[in-house]
Write an enzyme that holds these catalytic residues in place. Structure first.
Site, short mmCIF file in Angstrom:
data_model
loop_
_atom_site.label_atom_id
_atom_site.label_comp_id
_atom_site.label_asym_id
_atom_site.label_seq_id
_atom_site.Cartn_x
_atom_site.Cartn_y
_atom_site.Cartn_z
N ARG A 1 -9.99 0.03 0.17
CA ARG A 1 -10.74 0.46 -1.01
C ARG A 1 -10.86 -0.63 -2.07
O ARG A 1 -11.93 -0.86 -2.62
CB ARG A 1 -10.05 1.65 -1.67
N THR A 2 -9.74 -1.28 -2.37
CA THR A 2 -9.76 -2.18 -3.51
C THR A 2 -10.69 -3.37 -3.24
O THR A 2 -11.56 -3.68 -4.06
CB THR A 2 -8.33 -2.67 -3.84
N LYS B 1 -0.48 -23.12 5.23
CA LYS B 1 -0.02 -24.51 5.30
C LYS B 1 1.00 -24.80 4.21
O LYS B 1 1.42 -25.93 4.04
CB LYS B 1 -1.21 -25.47 5.14
N ARG C 1 -4.54 -9.84 -4.74
CA ARG C 1 -3.49 -8.91 -4.29
C ARG C 1 -2.45 -9.74 -3.56
O ARG C 1 -2.78 -10.53 -2.68
CB ARG C 1 -4.07 -7.84 -3.37
N HIS D 1 -0.67 -2.25 -10.51
CA HIS D 1 -2.01 -2.20 -9.90
C HIS D 1 -2.93 -1.64 -11.00
O HIS D 1 -3.36 -0.49 -10.93
CB HIS D 1 -1.96 -1.29 -8.67
C1 NCD Z 1 -2.44 1.41 -3.24
C2 NCD Z 1 -1.80 0.03 -3.32
O1 NCD Z 1 -2.26 -0.90 -2.65
O2 NCD Z 1 -0.87 -0.08 -4.09
N1 NCD Z 1 -3.66 1.41 -2.54
C3 NCD Z 1 -4.82 1.28 -3.25
O3 NCD Z 1 -5.11 0.25 -3.78
N2 NCD Z 1 -5.61 2.36 -3.37
C4 NCD Z 1 -1.52 2.48 -2.76
C5 NCD Z 1 -0.79 2.30 -1.46
O4 NCD Z 1 -0.97 1.34 -0.74
O5 NCD Z 1 -0.01 3.21 -1.15
#
Ligand code: NCD
Length: 336
Positions: free
Chosen positions: A75-76, A105, A126, A154
């Site tokens: 999703r993100t 590397k 991320r 997040h």
């Molecule tokens: C979450 C995350 O990556 O922290 N996912 C997301 O971005 N919707 C939640 C998760 O992974 O459980």
């Protein structure tokens, strides 16, 4: 107009000084056609003429979002890319960065972020390490967006969560919010707690197996701020759920269960996995004006039987994610 090149395979192809000079002269002109210059003021008549001669676009180029994902995402990453494209920009997506970029590397996040800023106008990161986005931000010439830093935060997830609460309940104050699941490792609940702590009339309920209780530093933060909260351990989920406006469910963060040597600790995960499930019997006791949320992905903590209940809003959250991220990108890239 310009000399035609075909394959580029070895440096001897550029032994002609004239060819090398032509390449360098053309290279000197390229930054002019890159963003900002043309964007902020439009081309001068000479620059416009030169663009025409070189058959280069006279329009400022599209803005570019760089997605640097060291951890998995559906999703993100998709919603950020989709958001950028809907704003008529472009996105460069690097996923599994640990394996497929120079990180493999041995390059550190600071250097990667610094370089990425030469190719993108904003960077979404991320990473598995808490604090990674802040580290990158200190070395980046372009804006950094934290899309999850390990068990840290997040923030854009929280903004879409709050947007969804506002859309569904009409308010983001005066709420009883229960957070259920892996409150120790889940970054979404950390971010959500920090922001809710600044709203009026919030009461928080942390519902988890004892091993996954909310992080002590966040508990301390709430205590210092005098935010009312309860840690619910070993109580019947239904007894808490019946009083909530929002039940925010999270999955047990399997990837965070590691042995001291860094290998996956399956046993520790198995011990807590499946220790709570939101099913029909839970949603049945909840108020008609309440909602069940989840950042997704879910594993087995929400029974699919409740998906069709209008109070189950997790797919609304993921849809809203794109629009909240469009708004954020607009503010980051086009704010005054
Ligand atoms: C979450 C995350 O990556 O922290 N996912 C997301 O971005 N919707 C939640 C998760 O992974 O459980």
């Amino acid at each position: 107009m310009v000399t035609k090149l075909h394959h580029i395979l070895e440096t001897q192809q550029f032994k002609e000084d004239a060819l090398l000079q032509e390449l360098f002269a053309l290279t000197d002109e390229m930054p002019l056609f890159d963003i900002i210059k043309l964007k902020n003021r439009g081309p001068t008549p000479e620059e416009a003429e030169r663009c025409k001669q070189l058959r280069l676009p006279q329009e400022p180029r599209k803005l570019i979002l760089g997605n640097l994902f060291y951890e998995p995402s559906t999703r993100t990453m998709m919603s950020f890319s989709s958001a950028m494209m809907s704003l008529e920009g472009n996105a460069i997506n690097l996923f599994d960065v640990e394996r497929f970029s120079s990180a493999a590397k041995g390059e550190n996040i600071e250097d990667t972020a610094r370089v990425a800023g030469d190719y993108a106008d904003a960077i979404v990161i991320r990473h598995k390490e808490e604090g990674a986005a802040k580290k990158a931000a200190r070395h980046s010439s372009v804006p950094i967006i934290n899309a999850g830093d390990g068990t840290g935060q997040h923030p854009t997830q929280t903004l879409l969560d709050l947007y969804t609460i506002r859309q569904k309940l009409g308010r983001i104050d005066d709420l009883k919010v229960g957070m259920l699941g892996d409150l120790l490792n889940g970054r979404t609940v950390h971010s959500l707690t920090y922001l809710l702590a600044h709203r009026e009339g919030i009461k928080l309920y942390f519902i988890s197996p004892p091993e996954l209780a909310m992080r002590p530093d966040i508990i301390q933060y709430l205590s210092e701020k005098g935010i009312p909260f309860e840690q619910v351990v070993g109580e019947e989920l239904r007894d808490v759920a019946r009083n909530l406006d929002v039940l925010y469910v999270t999955r047990v963060q399997k990837e965070r269960f590691l042995k001291p040597d860094g290998s996956p600790d399956e046993k520790a995960y198995e011990a807590v996995k499946g220790s709570y499930v939101v099913d029909g019997s839970v949603i049945d006791v909840m108020g008609l004006n309440s909602i069940v949320m989840h950042p997704l992905p879910r594993v087995d903590e929400i029974d699919r039987e409740i998906d069709s209940d209008p109070r189950a809003v997790y797919f609304v959250q993921s849809r809203n994610g794109k629009y909240v991220r469009m708004a954020l990108l607009k503010m980051i890239l086009d704010g005054e």
